[in-house]
Design an enzyme around this catalytic site. Sequence first.
Site, mmCIF file in Angstrom:
data_model
loop_
_atom_site.group_PDB
_atom_site.id
_atom_site.type_symbol
_atom_site.label_atom_id
_atom_site.label_comp_id
_atom_site.label_asym_id
_atom_site.label_seq_id
_atom_site.Cartn_x
_atom_site.Cartn_y
_atom_site.Cartn_z
ATOM 1 C CD GLU A 197 -2.824 1.322 2.349
ATOM 2 O OE1 GLU A 197 -3.756 2.137 2.311
ATOM 3 O OE2 GLU A 197 -2.605 0.586 3.329
ATOM 4 C CE LYS A 217 -6.448 -0.026 1.200
ATOM 5 N NZ LYS A 217 -6.966 -0.484 2.501
#
Length: 298
Positions: free
Chosen positions: A177, A214
Amino acid sequence: MSKAEMMAQMAGKAGLIAALDQSGGSSPKALAHYGIPETAYHSEDEMFALMAEMRVRIMTAPSFTGERVIATILFVLTMDSKVKGEPTPSYLWRERGVVPFVKIDKGMEDEADGVQLMKPIPDLDALLERAATLGVFGTKERSVIRLASESGIRALVRQQFDLAAKVRAHGLLPILEPEVLVKSPQKKECEQILHDCVLEEIRALPAEARMMLKVTLPEVPDLYDDIARDPHVVRVVALSGGYTEDEACAKLKRNHRMIASFSRALVGDLRHQMDEAEFDSVLADAIAKIYDASVNKV
């Protein structure tokens, strides 16, 4: 638990990922939005206990099932806790059909070169071993990008991929992420540099390596489409990043190979004072709306 079944769900099932991994820094804001002010608790332990109650309430709600919620990301304390007498990861998969992940980063360093790298993770191997033993399928690791510094973003991406390799060594699926801040003054430029650096790293991975990515909903729709098509990448998912539910869903619909992994946009309308019927109704509406944005693209 069947890892093959979990992988099939993550790779191919329509749905969204619920991000229920707020940590110490974000918990007071999350609780305040939920209707519990800081004056209602007087220690970190009390704060985390209230967060745990909120998460259990969400995970046990009738609408929170694998029919639309294919996975959830847990805070470490939630992973180590129990729901209805069963370890949380196994409860999620066996009783709800939801694949469990756990947030493993321990926060971020101060900003340098336009980015915030992850802090060192003490006892990483022990954490990953425990997660695997409890039936967790994968992990999530967050760092932040504010400015379009190629050297800063490249270092951040390198750190993400180095940590992901350690996660895979324990048989877990990493979610990387690298979040570009929604309020970045160079958001579009940051996202293009991030895209290029991630793609370069992916192309250097061993053939058997798998990962998820992500990212912040991008300014250029379908920016990450080529990454989502790469065989190393199980899924590309979007964080809501401070957008409202309506804004996040509208942007998500314009990204065709991306599903939601929302936090605030998922639980933002839930309130502590609601009775169980109203709580589940509001949660069900949010799940339905985000699910629709994840699977029905304009």
